[in-house]
Motif scaffolding. Structure first.
Motif, mmCIF file in Angstrom:
data_model
loop_
_atom_site.group_PDB
_atom_site.id
_atom_site.type_symbol
_atom_site.label_atom_id
_atom_site.label_comp_id
_atom_site.label_asym_id
_atom_site.label_seq_id
_atom_site.Cartn_x
_atom_site.Cartn_y
_atom_site.Cartn_z
ATOM 1 N N LYS A 170 19.113 -12.306 -26.092
ATOM 2 C CA LYS A 170 19.822 -11.158 -26.667
ATOM 3 C C LYS A 170 20.808 -11.601 -27.738
ATOM 4 O O LYS A 170 20.908 -10.977 -28.801
ATOM 5 C CB LYS A 170 20.553 -10.388 -25.563
ATOM 6 C CG LYS A 170 19.633 -9.575 -24.657
ATOM 7 C CD LYS A 170 20.437 -8.766 -23.650
ATOM 8 C CE LYS A 170 19.523 -7.872 -22.811
ATOM 9 N NZ LYS A 170 20.296 -7.081 -21.824
ATOM 10 N N ALA A 171 21.538 -12.691 -27.469
ATOM 11 C CA ALA A 171 22.504 -13.198 -28.449
ATOM 12 C C ALA A 171 21.802 -13.683 -29.710
ATOM 13 O O ALA A 171 22.267 -13.458 -30.832
ATOM 14 C CB ALA A 171 23.332 -14.323 -27.830
ATOM 15 N N THR A 172 20.667 -14.352 -29.529
ATOM 16 C CA THR A 172 19.894 -14.838 -30.666
ATOM 17 C C THR A 172 19.380 -13.685 -31.517
ATOM 18 O O THR A 172 19.455 -13.717 -32.750
ATOM 19 C CB THR A 172 18.713 -15.702 -30.185
ATOM 20 O OG1 THR A 172 19.215 -16.819 -29.451
ATOM 21 C CG2 THR A 172 17.890 -16.204 -31.362
ATOM 22 N N ASN A 173 18.868 -12.657 -30.860
ATOM 23 C CA ASN A 173 18.372 -11.489 -31.586
ATOM 24 C C ASN A 173 19.494 -10.786 -32.342
ATOM 25 O O ASN A 173 19.336 -10.391 -33.504
ATOM 26 C CB ASN A 173 17.698 -10.501 -30.631
ATOM 27 C CG ASN A 173 16.352 -10.993 -30.132
ATOM 28 O OD1 ASN A 173 15.760 -11.906 -30.705
ATOM 29 N ND2 ASN A 173 15.860 -10.395 -29.055
ATOM 30 N N ARG A 174 20.636 -10.623 -31.682
ATOM 31 C CA ARG A 174 21.772 -9.959 -32.329
ATOM 32 C C ARG A 174 22.181 -10.722 -33.582
ATOM 33 O O ARG A 174 22.405 -10.138 -34.643
ATOM 34 C CB ARG A 174 22.944 -9.859 -31.351
ATOM 35 C CG ARG A 174 24.227 -9.307 -31.975
ATOM 36 C CD ARG A 174 25.379 -9.325 -30.976
ATOM 37 N NE ARG A 174 26.649 -9.057 -31.615
ATOM 38 C CZ ARG A 174 27.155 -7.849 -31.807
ATOM 39 N NH1 ARG A 174 26.475 -6.782 -31.426
ATOM 40 N NH2 ARG A 174 28.334 -7.688 -32.380
ATOM 41 N N SER A 175 22.277 -12.039 -33.456
ATOM 42 C CA SER A 175 22.666 -12.864 -34.602
ATOM 43 C C SER A 175 21.654 -12.742 -35.731
ATOM 44 O O SER A 175 22.014 -12.564 -36.898
ATOM 45 C CB SER A 175 22.811 -14.321 -34.180
ATOM 46 O OG SER A 175 23.001 -15.162 -35.304
ATOM 47 N N ALA A 176 20.364 -12.820 -35.401
ATOM 48 C CA ALA A 176 19.318 -12.756 -36.424
ATOM 49 C C ALA A 176 19.334 -11.410 -37.137
ATOM 50 O O ALA A 176 19.178 -11.335 -38.367
ATOM 51 C CB ALA A 176 17.956 -13.004 -35.787
ATOM 52 N N ILE A 177 19.532 -10.343 -36.391
ATOM 53 C CA ILE A 177 19.545 -9.004 -36.986
ATOM 54 C C ILE A 177 20.766 -8.832 -37.889
ATOM 55 O O ILE A 177 20.666 -8.312 -39.007
ATOM 56 C CB ILE A 177 19.520 -7.931 -35.882
ATOM 57 C CG1 ILE A 177 18.176 -7.974 -35.154
ATOM 58 C CG2 ILE A 177 19.787 -6.543 -36.455
ATOM 59 C CD1 ILE A 177 18.157 -7.193 -33.846
#
Length: 415
Positions: free
Chosen positions: A19-26
């Motif tokens: 979730k943290a990785t996705n948030r950062s990428a977005i």
């Protein structure tokens, strides 16, 4: 594996980390590519539209992201116009600081690099503790002037010349000052007591980060670029600027210690004939002072206040007014830089190279440099690199340091 050596393992994934990785990428995609639609983000990141929507809704609620109308595109089936997403510039604020041998500079910027306040002051000495005290005092003065506290700051970036380990925040070496293994991250944190994340970077790398973030019109379509910074030293970091590696630094770019003349002048690093010992501001001024001491450079002598060291402004004025001794010194520096740039270009093949240095405030020096580069560059298999001269700015390092803090904030997902 040697005895005592620790085996390294890659971290596995769990739901919070994903979730943290996705948030950062977005968030990074919105920042670097916005205004952009949800569908485009999903396509570029290969994520589902519900994942994009969930994260974007959280960012909208937090005030990080805003929706804009897209008059050009409409969903024909539903008669609705798609909504574009972009960063809210004033959502977060960052301080950048550059500490050089001559002065310290600090600035406060928003997410898009707009300068909200800045201050500069001469460095008190060549002592690490005193200079760091002065730089941190400058930050406090800036906040007081703007009537802010660190509660209003989301990241602090600090940059210095020399070899910096950005992971640990340690200045490994600054040879000209005899500074070794200085824990800047720890020392700045102790002095300022800032509750926000602190980043530390080399000052040329910081400028490259700043260009990557804040010169979008110039660099948006440039997959790679180099940033050549000429001051007391010389560095040229290379930046990857592709859609999946925004602003990634490749090496620290310490080109100032390329040996250009094996029998040349001694460098602060101990070697002879380094680029820095021939073409840096300090090297040019040192040779001009030597010429003055020998009774040469009459025009420079008339321009320079008695008993004072000439500045680069004095040197360039003397060159333009026809001082033959100064002209020879400058032409040697420009010629050597041209050879170095050609070597860098032949090796790394960047699509663009930004060049910042007081030496190139003079148009004649720009033309002479490019003549040397083009004569020595190999372009048999690709198009020419685009060389862009950047006007020197005493705050460009501080703005770059703040840009490093923004990069760090985006990687953390602005948490």
């Amino acid at each position: 594996m040697e005895v005592g050596e620790e085996m390294q393992f890659e971290q596995g994934n769990n739901l919070p980390r994903v979730k943290a990785t996705n948030r950062s990428a977005i968030l990074q995609m919105v920042y670097h590519c916005g205004p952009i639609t949800r569908a485009d983000i999903a396509k570029r990141l290969d994520l589902t539209l519900p994942t994009i929507t969930t994260n974007i809704n959280t960012m909208l609620t937090a005030g990080l992201v805003q929706e804009l109308d897209s008059p050009e595109s409409a969903d024909r089936r539903h008669g609705r116009r798609s909504r574009l997403l972009d960063i809210v510039p004033g959502a977060r604020h960052f301080i950048g600081v550059e500490m050089t041998g001559s002065e310290s500079a600090a600035c406060l910027i928003d997410y898009r690099g707009q300068v909200l306040g800045r201050r500069a002051a001469p460095a008190p000495s060549r002592d690490y503790e005193e200079d760091l005290d002065a730089a941190c005092a400058l930050v406090q003065e800036l906040l007081e002037e703007l009537r802010l506290t660190f509660a209003d700051v989301d990241g602090l970036g600090f940059c210095v010349p020399g070899l910096v380990d950005s992971r640990t925040g340690i200045l490994k070496v600054r040879p000209s000052f005899n500074w070794y293994d200085k824990p800047i991250l720890r020392d700045v944190g102790q002095r300022l007591g800032a509750g926000c994340p602190i980043t530390v970077e080399n000052n040329a790398c910081a400028r490259a980060y700043g260009a990557s973030l804040f010169q979008r019109e110039l660099l948006d379509s440039v997959p790679t670029f180099a940033y050549l910074f000429i001051h007391a030293g010389i560095a040229c970091p290379l930046i990857l600027n592709t859609s999946n590696a925004f602003g990634s630094i490749v090496g620290s770019g310490e080109v100032g210690h390329m040996v250009m003349e094996p029998d040349g002048p001694r460098c602060t690093c101990g070697n002879h004939g380094c680029l820095e010992a021939i073409s840096s501001d300090n090297a040019i001024i040192a040779r001009c002072m030597d010429a003055l001491a020998r009774g040469h450079a009459p025009i420079l002598r008339a321009l320079c206040p008695v008993g004072e060291e000439p500045s680069m402004a004095h040197v360039l004025q003397a060159q333009q007014e026809g001082d033959a001794d100064v002209r020879r010194i400058v032409e040697r520096a420009v010629y050597t830089l041209g050879l170095a740039i050609a070597n860098i270009d032949n090796f790394t093949c960047p699509h663009a190279m930004l060049i910042e240095g007081k030496l190139f405030c003079c148009e004649d020096n720009r033309r002479r440099l490019l003549d040397v580069v083009r004569h020595n560059i190999c372009n048999l298999q690709r198009a020419d690199t685009d060389f862009v001269f950047v006007e020197p700015d005493r705050f460009s390092g501080a703005q770059g340091a703040a840009a490093v803090a923004i990069f760090h904030d985006l990687q953390l997902g602005a948490e």
